[in-house]
Enzyme design. Structure first.
Site, mmCIF file in Angstrom:
data_model
loop_
_atom_site.group_PDB
_atom_site.id
_atom_site.type_symbol
_atom_site.label_atom_id
_atom_site.label_comp_id
_atom_site.label_asym_id
_atom_site.label_seq_id
_atom_site.Cartn_x
_atom_site.Cartn_y
_atom_site.Cartn_z
ATOM 1 N N ASP A 217 11.797 56.360 57.268
ATOM 2 C CA ASP A 217 11.343 57.085 58.461
ATOM 3 C C ASP A 217 10.017 56.512 58.960
ATOM 4 O OD1 ASP A 217 11.484 58.968 60.454
ATOM 5 O OD2 ASP A 217 10.895 60.672 59.201
ATOM 6 N N ASN B 113 21.449 61.657 64.464
ATOM 7 C CA ASN B 113 20.737 60.656 65.260
ATOM 8 C C ASN B 113 21.445 60.308 66.574
ATOM 9 O OD1 ASN B 113 19.419 58.921 62.334
ATOM 10 N ND2 ASN B 113 18.357 60.331 63.700
HETATM 11 C C1 IPE Z 1 16.212 60.917 58.983
HETATM 12 O O1 IPE Z 1 15.164 60.613 59.842
HETATM 13 C C2 IPE Z 1 17.372 60.003 59.248
HETATM 14 C C3 IPE Z 1 17.199 58.599 58.847
HETATM 15 C C4 IPE Z 1 16.178 58.123 58.212
HETATM 16 C C5 IPE Z 1 18.301 57.727 59.197
HETATM 17 P P1 IPE Z 1 14.952 61.403 61.214
HETATM 18 O O2 IPE Z 1 13.716 60.838 61.816
HETATM 19 O O3 IPE Z 1 16.186 61.354 62.023
HETATM 20 O O4 IPE Z 1 14.725 62.900 60.702
HETATM 21 P P2 IPE Z 1 14.049 64.145 61.401
HETATM 22 O O5 IPE Z 1 14.700 64.313 62.737
HETATM 23 O O6 IPE Z 1 12.592 63.835 61.538
HETATM 24 O O7 IPE Z 1 14.282 65.289 60.455
HETATM 25 C C1 IPE Z 2 13.544 55.917 61.237
HETATM 26 O O1 IPE Z 2 12.490 55.922 62.141
HETATM 27 C C2 IPE Z 2 14.772 55.234 61.794
HETATM 28 C C3 IPE Z 2 15.906 56.144 62.040
HETATM 29 C C4 IPE Z 2 15.913 57.444 61.854
HETATM 30 C C5 IPE Z 2 17.134 55.558 62.544
HETATM 31 P P1 IPE Z 2 12.391 56.952 63.345
HETATM 32 O O2 IPE Z 2 13.052 56.342 64.527
HETATM 33 O O3 IPE Z 2 12.884 58.284 62.954
HETATM 34 O O4 IPE Z 2 10.814 56.979 63.568
HETATM 35 P P2 IPE Z 2 9.886 58.216 63.934
HETATM 36 O O5 IPE Z 2 10.194 59.307 62.970
HETATM 37 O O6 IPE Z 2 10.223 58.594 65.346
HETATM 38 O O7 IPE Z 2 8.499 57.690 63.788
HETATM 39 MG MG MG Z 3 11.998 59.963 62.195
#
Ligand code: IPE
Ligand code: IPE
Ligand code: MG
Length: 246
Positions: free
Chosen positions: A21, A69
């Site tokens: 994340d 997602n």
């Molecule tokens: C969790 O991260 C999913 C992945 C790492 C693929 P998100 O960024 O989607 O989670 P939330 O929305 O902050 O809970």
């Molecule tokens: C993790 O990074 C990648 C996926 C969940 C696919 P994020 O895209 O969730 O990054 P933040 O949480 O917005 O920083």
């Molecule tokens: Mg995230």
């Protein structure tokens, strides 16, 4: 019991799972589009897979795309799927050379056909590899996985193939996407968020959780080692008493 010996000195984690994340925040901090963070995130995946192999981790699971997602803007979803294509195309041969077995968990029905095909080919090609298993959680959601297992159990009962009295923990685990993969010993989440976000809810019953502030694109072998060191400082009890208290 499937659980490890109670109160024994912590062995190294067999299965490490990572909630990758912070790609978006990494990019935002640099005034770049979120996609730049995702691209950097792929480099962190490469580094981490190599590091896990070097550290002798038998199973590494990476949460790449959750079933939630899809709620992101369509351009971001397309970019993520494009990066996945690129990763599969460019890395499979290298993973195979390194003896890594690839396994994808999640619902494939919503993925583009070419991606489904690439995954199936990669899984078949690497099926006999033994250096490490890389589990990619893709369009994965733990609640959906459990609902799917429940549906299968009911179908088997209605078909007369399964006695309801035989439905136990193992029967459920055997119908999850992760069947055959040991439960994670350690779950790491980057970027400072402290939640599971629908990841391995059943499987994480006794996992140690480690949260690090490092944003995923900055994650290095050193961060993985630090998480494993933290794991070694934990005492795993699996419901038994504290060591030395008897
Ligand atoms: C969790 O991260 C999913 C992945 C790492 C693929 P998100 O960024 O989607 O989670 P939330 O929305 O902050 O809970
Ligand atoms: C993790 O990074 C990648 C996926 C969940 C696919 P994020 O895209 O969730 O990054 P933040 O949480 O917005 O920083
Ligand atoms: Mg995230």
């Amino acid at each position: 019991m499937r659980y490890a010996q109670e109160n024994s000195p912590a062995p190294s984690p067999v299965h490490v799972a990572i909630i990758m994340d912070g790609n978006g925040r990494w990019a935002k901090a640099r005034g770049l589009p979120r996609t730049a963070g995702h691209r950097k995130g792929v480099e962190a995946v490469r580094r981490t897979v190599e590091a896990a192999r070097e550290l002798g981790i038998a199973y590494l699971t990476i949460f790449s795309f959750s079933s939630e997602n899809w709620r992101r803007p369509q351009e971001e979803v397309s970019e993520l799927m494009g990066l996945l294509r690129l990763y599969l195309r460019s890395e499979i041969a290298e993973l195979h050379r390194a003896g890594v077995r690839l396994k994808v968990v999640g619902d494939r029905r919503k993925l583009d056909h070419d991606i489904v095909r690439m995954i199936a080919n990669a899984e078949e090609m690497t099926a006999g590899n033994t250096a490490m298993t890389l589990v990619v959680a893709l369009n994965y959601g733990s609640r959906q996985e459990i609902a799917h297992a429940a549906r299968r159990l009911v179908e088997e009962v209605l078909d007369g193939r399964l006695d309801p009295a035989a439905i136990d923990e193992e029967a459920i685990a055997a119908r999850l996407f992760t069947h055959g993969i040991p439960d994670p010993d350690l779950i790491v989440r980057t970027s400072g968020e402290k939640r599971l976000s629908n990841f391995l809810l059943w499987q994480s019953a006794y996992a140690e959780l480690v949260f690090t502030d490092t944003l995923w694109p900055d994650f290095t072998k050193r961060d993985l080692e630090a998480a494993i060191e933290e794991f070694h400082r934990r005492e795993r009890r699996f419901g038994a008493t504290t060591a030395g208290s008897r």
